[in-house]
Design a protein around this motif. Structure first.
Motif, short mmCIF file in Angstrom:
data_model
loop_
_atom_site.label_atom_id
_atom_site.label_comp_id
_atom_site.label_asym_id
_atom_site.label_seq_id
_atom_site.Cartn_x
_atom_site.Cartn_y
_atom_site.Cartn_z
N ILE A 6 -36.70 -11.54 16.91
CA ILE A 6 -36.41 -10.50 15.92
C ILE A 6 -35.54 -10.98 14.76
O ILE A 6 -35.37 -10.27 13.77
CB ILE A 6 -35.72 -9.28 16.58
CG1 ILE A 6 -34.35 -9.67 17.13
CG2 ILE A 6 -36.60 -8.68 17.67
CD1 ILE A 6 -33.50 -8.49 17.55
N THR A 8 -33.83 -12.78 11.48
CA THR A 8 -34.23 -13.20 10.14
C THR A 8 -33.96 -14.70 10.06
O THR A 8 -32.81 -15.13 10.12
CB THR A 8 -33.42 -12.46 9.07
OG1 THR A 8 -33.66 -11.06 9.18
CG2 THR A 8 -33.79 -12.95 7.67
N ASN A 137 -32.65 -5.25 12.56
CA ASN A 137 -33.54 -6.11 13.36
C ASN A 137 -33.54 -5.67 14.81
O ASN A 137 -34.59 -5.57 15.45
CB ASN A 137 -33.07 -7.57 13.31
CG ASN A 137 -33.12 -8.19 11.94
OD1 ASN A 137 -32.19 -8.90 11.56
ND2 ASN A 137 -34.16 -7.96 11.18
N SER A 179 -38.26 -7.07 8.51
CA SER A 179 -38.34 -7.51 9.89
C SER A 179 -39.81 -7.53 10.31
O SER A 179 -40.55 -6.59 10.01
CB SER A 179 -37.57 -6.57 10.82
OG SER A 179 -36.18 -6.67 10.59
#
Length: 229
Positions: A6, A8, A137, A179
């Motif tokens: 999840i 970034t 996220n 996301s």
């Protein structure tokens, strides 16, 4: 699901000698609320957040000090002075921030954020920065975790990496503001983009990655002047 599923991966970061004014502009330009501070070996040594920068606006006479602090420091706190008047990242940052490994389960990350009242946590491999997980996220990942996957997490991770690469390189969408959740080949896109064209481009990028079975596009429009965290 784990942090790597999840996070970034394209992390905007600064070095310890970055100027405060440049950091503030970086947050504004990229619509983010914090940046990790990394050394020459890509190790996380601190985080500069909007809250850290807001201390620069404080006045020395904003409020009374505690009586014991006045006794031991002569009425002034040198640490606060540095935070309020520092001009470099290493002077105003929150040092030694909490981090998680890439294989940290989502429930452990959620517990960490809640316990320590923080909005995001850097993800490391060994001691090197490889990503960042925000509350957004995490919530999107938790929402999808209840669905039983129909293929291996490794396959889903490859699909996710391919989507993020395509979006970043060819659509003009800032991957730091979205996301991508992949579960059994089913893709969900969350976050904010600047236009309907960017929203559509992100969906098309996902649809054209091998292994994708479905794309649910939940991307929203970014209000002018909005800061994404």
């Amino acid at each position: 699901m784990q942090a790597i599923d999840i996070m970034t991966p394209k992390v905007i970061s600064v070095g310890p000698d970055a100027e405060v004014r440049d950091i503030a502009q970086l947050l504004i330009n990229n619509r983010i609320s914090a940046v990790p501070v990394i050394d020459a070996e890509q190790r996380v040594i601190g985080i500069v957040s909007e809250g850290d920068l807001m201390r620069q606006l404080k006045n020395d006479d904003d409020g009374p000090q505690s009586w014991w602090l006045s006794l031991v420091s002569g009425g002034k706190d040198p640490g606060d002075y540095v935070k309020q008047h520092g001009r470099k990242a290493h002077e105003v940052m929150t040092p030694n921030p909490l981090t998680v490994e890439e294989n940290t389960p989502l429930h452990d990350i959620a517990r960490l954020l809640e316990k320590n009242h923080i909005k995001r946590v850097p993800v490391v491999r060994g001691d090197k920065l490889i990503g960042i997980v925000s509350r957004a996220n995490l919530l999107q990942g938790i929402a999808n975790a209840a669905v039983a996957p129909t293929q291996s997490p490794t396959d889903d991770r490859h699909i996710r990496e391919a989507i993020l690469k395509e979006v970043e390189h060819n659509t003009g969408v800032q991957t730091g503001n979205i996301s991508v959740i992949v579960n059994g080949g089913a893709v969900e896109l969350w976050g904010l983009v600047e236009s309907l064209e960017q929203k559509q481009a992100a969906a098309v990028a996902a649809e054209n990655v091998a292994g994708v079975t479905r794309v649910d596009n939940h991307l929203g429009m970014m209000p002018r002047g909005f800061g994404y965290s």
